[in-house]
Design an enzyme around this catalytic site. Structure first.
Site, PDB file in Angstrom:
ATOM      1  N   GLU A  33      38.920  12.207  32.054  1.00 57.49           N
ATOM      2  CA  GLU A  33      40.278  11.703  31.841  1.00 57.49           C
ATOM      3  C   GLU A  33      40.820  12.205  30.510  1.00 57.49           C
ATOM      4  OE1 GLU A  33      42.413  10.704  34.287  1.00 57.49           O
ATOM      5  OE2 GLU A  33      40.894   9.196  34.716  1.00 57.49           O
ATOM      6  N   HIS A  34      42.065  12.665  30.514  1.00 60.87           N
ATOM      7  CA  HIS A  34      42.734  13.202  29.323  1.00 60.87           C
ATOM      8  C   HIS A  34      42.038  14.453  28.784  1.00 60.87           C
ATOM      9  CE1 HIS A  34      45.779  10.050  28.650  1.00 60.87           C
ATOM     10  NE2 HIS A  34      44.864   9.224  29.124  1.00 60.87           N
ATOM     11  N   GLY A 122      48.022   4.974  38.921  1.00 60.28           N
ATOM     12  CA  GLY A 122      47.178   6.043  38.407  1.00 60.28           C
ATOM     13  C   GLY A 122      46.665   6.981  39.477  1.00 60.28           C
ATOM     14  N   SER A 124      48.651   9.343  40.876  1.00 64.54           N
ATOM     15  CA  SER A 124      49.456  10.554  40.768  1.00 64.54           C
ATOM     16  C   SER A 124      50.461  10.722  41.894  1.00 64.54           C
ATOM     17  CB  SER A 124      48.563  11.791  40.664  1.00 64.54           C
ATOM     18  OG  SER A 124      47.821  11.743  39.478  1.00 64.54           O
ATOM     19  N   SER A 125      51.234   9.680  42.113  1.00 66.91           N
ATOM     20  CA  SER A 125      52.317   9.794  43.084  1.00 66.91           C
ATOM     21  C   SER A 125      53.311  10.863  42.649  1.00 66.91           C
ATOM     22  CB  SER A 125      53.024   8.443  43.244  1.00 66.91           C
ATOM     23  OG  SER A 125      53.462   7.952  41.980  1.00 66.91           O
ATOM     24  N   SER A 126      53.539  11.000  41.339  1.00 67.62           N
ATOM     25  CA  SER A 126      54.508  11.996  40.870  1.00 67.62           C
ATOM     26  C   SER A 126      54.064  13.413  41.213  1.00 67.62           C
ATOM     27  CB  SER A 126      54.723  11.860  39.362  1.00 67.62           C
ATOM     28  OG  SER A 126      53.521  12.068  38.648  1.00 67.62           O
ATOM     29  N   ASP A 170      46.422  16.793  38.141  1.00 64.78           N
ATOM     30  CA  ASP A 170      46.998  16.039  39.245  1.00 64.78           C
ATOM     31  C   ASP A 170      47.579  16.962  40.309  1.00 64.78           C
ATOM     32  OD1 ASP A 170      46.278  13.888  37.732  1.00 64.78           O
ATOM     33  OD2 ASP A 170      48.315  13.401  37.083  1.00 64.78           O
ATOM     34  N   TYR A 220      51.359   8.279  25.761  1.00 61.09           N
ATOM     35  CA  TYR A 220      50.703   9.416  26.408  1.00 61.09           C
ATOM     36  C   TYR A 220      50.952  10.698  25.613  1.00 61.09           C
ATOM     37  CZ  TYR A 220      49.367  12.812  29.976  1.00 61.09           C
ATOM     38  OH  TYR A 220      48.769  13.855  30.646  1.00 61.09           O
TER      39      TYR A 220
END
Length: 390
Positions: A33-34, A122, A124-126, A170, A220
């Protein structure tokens, strides 16, 4: 059924049949993550929550968009594409803008989309929204853009129109997913490798904290700037450090005072998380889910204490999971500040896990816990035209 719903809505709104139907999945990230925007390693998979698209080319010079789930519409001239005050439309317009920048000649088109990816969880719909439209327009216009380039187009759309400086993970996961496999992506070289992951032998259960987050939040982007600050300090002494991917814990320790306590912790987390991803892949290859789960717990501790992107609700969920028999590992997932935890659970313990963790959460916060069992599926794809019939 969601594909049929979207296809029927397309016909109601635009009056012509047989649009291109596309499924764009959300994703989970088992660990890493990140790390993506720090040129590191990630280990995501596409899952069976998705955004569905119905897209058709029109004879107009307009882009007509319908967000089915929001019951909202948006129209803009093809030659007037710009960032707007309609947040959901910006994800789509960003994709169009990127295709135009690449010299692709677009025509007017109509689009309806909707799906079942929980917003703010979290997953990742975008990215699914961006990748679905990029894939559809690429297919309709016979543009022959490869999948990796489509991922970059979708990522740039998020940078420039949603104003989130996200990494590539993503979008990559949505496009490159493979059934019953996770995929390790090297975000520097863009090399990737698939690892089998049988979700019948070990279930992936997501627990939604119910806390809504926005990756566009200042926190973020602040994390990204903190990492860049760390690299700029280290590069003065180690020219080979072009990103935190190149840094070591020894590098950080030698310049801890100059980095300062906050930047030091951010950078240390990223270096250690990259090590955890590589270790987790070795555990997966050895079919050692117990060892894999320990890497997940360590990842959560780092996200909580060093990167500071967790929240109380996520921490409670991870600690509750740790107490339940049959749980291999758990951690927060996604950008942070809310969303879901991801949990690896033995199949015969899933019902007990949901009951026990749900009871703990409801007792603590006075609201029921929403959970999702997910299956690992393939990436963005066109669906059979037959589904489009009313």
């Amino acid at each position: 059924m969601l594909a049929q719903t979207v296809a029927s809505a397309f016909q109601r709104h635009f009056g012509y049949a047989a649009p291109l139907l596309v499924r764009a999945p959300g994703r989970v990230n088992l660990i890493g993550e990140h790390t993506d925007y720090n040129n590191g390693f990630v280990l995501p998979a596409a899952v069976d929550k998705a955004i569905y698209y119905a897209v058709g080319l029109s004879s107009t010079a307009e882009i007509r968009l319908v967000a089915h789930d929001l019951n909202d519409c948006f129209t803009i001239a093809l030659d007037q594409v710009h960032r707007t005050d309609t947040p959901w439309a910006n994800y789509l317009l960003g994709v169009v803008a990127q295709l135009q920048k690449r010299g692709l000649t677009l025509t007017g088109f109509d689009c309806v989309f909707g799906g079942d990816i929980p917003i703010g969880a979290g997953m990742s719909s975008s990215a699914a929204v961006e990748c679905g439209l990029a894939f559809a327009l690429n297919r309709l216009l016979s543009a022959d853009i490869d999948k990796m380039e489509l991922a970059h187009i979708a990522q740039k759309a998020e940078h420039e129109y949603a104003l989130v400086q996200c990494g590539l993970m993503d979008q990559f996961a949505s496009l490159f997913g493979k059934p019953e496999h996770v995929v390790r992506l090297d975000c520097r070289s863009l090399e990737y490798a698939y690892f089998p992951f049988d979700t019948q032998a070990c279930r992936i259960v997501l627990c939604n904290s119910g806390v809504k987050h926005s990756l566009a939040s200042s926190e973020y982007n602040t994390r990204r700037k903190e990492c860049e600050r760390g690299v700029s300090v280290l590069r003065q002494y180690y020219p080979e450090v072009q990103s935190l991917r190149d840094a070591t814990l020894d590098h950080l320790a030698a310049h801890r005072d100059e980095l300062g306590p906050v930047v030091y912790r951010r950078c240390a987390y990223v270096v250690q998380e990259n090590q955890r991803v590589e270790a987790a892949c070795r555990h997966l290859a050895a079919h050692d889910l117990g060892a894999f789960g320990q890497e997940m717990y360590a990842s959560h501790a780092g996200l909580r204490d060093d990167y500071e992107v967790s929240c109380e609700e996520l921490d409670v969920l991870v600690e509750a999971a740790r107490q339940v028999p049959g749980v291999y590992g758990a951690r927060m997932m996604g950008g942070g500040f809310g969303g879901c935890t991801i949990n690896l659970v033995a199949p015969d313990q899933v019902e007990n896990f949901i009951r026990e963790v749900g009871a703990t959460y409801e007792q603590r916060y006075g609201r029921p816990l929403e959970t999702y069992q997910t299956t690992i599926v393939g990436g963005v794809e066109a669906l059979e035209a037959a589904v489009a019939q009313p």
